[in-house]
Design a protein around this motif. Structure first.
Motif, short mmCIF file in Angstrom:
data_model
loop_
_atom_site.label_atom_id
_atom_site.label_comp_id
_atom_site.label_asym_id
_atom_site.label_seq_id
_atom_site.Cartn_x
_atom_site.Cartn_y
_atom_site.Cartn_z
N ARG A 189 -52.06 6.30 17.32
CA ARG A 189 -53.34 6.95 17.02
C ARG A 189 -54.26 6.85 18.21
O ARG A 189 -54.31 5.82 18.87
N THR A 236 -56.69 10.57 15.71
CA THR A 236 -55.68 11.63 15.69
C THR A 236 -54.34 11.01 16.02
O THR A 236 -54.24 10.16 16.91
N TRP A 237 -53.30 11.44 15.32
CA TRP A 237 -51.95 10.97 15.64
C TRP A 237 -51.41 11.72 16.83
O TRP A 237 -51.55 12.94 16.93
N ARG A 238 -50.79 11.01 17.72
CA ARG A 238 -50.12 11.55 18.91
C ARG A 238 -48.72 10.96 18.93
O ARG A 238 -48.43 9.98 18.25
N PHE A 274 -46.26 15.35 21.85
CA PHE A 274 -46.80 16.26 20.85
C PHE A 274 -48.11 15.69 20.32
O PHE A 274 -48.39 14.51 20.48
N GLN A 275 -48.91 16.57 19.71
CA GLN A 275 -50.23 16.17 19.23
C GLN A 275 -50.42 16.37 17.73
O GLN A 275 -51.52 16.18 17.23
N SER A 276 -49.35 16.76 17.02
CA SER A 276 -49.47 16.97 15.58
C SER A 276 -48.08 16.99 14.97
O SER A 276 -47.08 17.14 15.67
N LEU A 277 -48.01 16.86 13.66
CA LEU A 277 -46.72 16.95 12.96
C LEU A 277 -46.08 18.32 13.16
O LEU A 277 -44.89 18.40 13.47
N PRO A 278 -46.84 19.42 13.05
CA PRO A 278 -46.23 20.72 13.35
C PRO A 278 -45.69 20.79 14.79
O PRO A 278 -44.65 21.40 15.04
N GLY A 279 -46.38 20.14 15.72
CA GLY A 279 -45.90 20.10 17.10
C GLY A 279 -44.57 19.37 17.21
O GLY A 279 -43.67 19.80 17.95
#
Length: 64
Positions: A14, A22-24, A38-43
């Motif tokens: 985080r 934000t999760w990274r 990546f910077q997100s779960l979709p990423g």
């Protein structure tokens, strides 16, 4: 590792940005050592899908 398998090393953390967390993360291909961030779960999901598309079995491949 068999050619019809793939392994990844997933690292998540985080970060605080403007008061919000934000999760990274990073995804490392265990076979090649290539690391992508990546910077997100979709990423993350896009990274995995992109990699699997590049190693998809060829037409007529009977391996598992």
């Amino acid at each position: 590792m068999p050619q019809n398998e793939q392994a990844f090393i997933l690292h998540v953390w985080r970060e605080k940005n403007n008061g919000a967390f934000t999760w990274r993360g990073s995804l490392t291909d265990a076979r090649s050592g290539e690391k992508t961030y990546f910077q997100s779960l979709p990423g993350l999901m896009k990274l995995i899908a992109k990699f699997l598309e590049t190693v998809a079995p060829q037409k007529g491949d009977q391996s598992k």
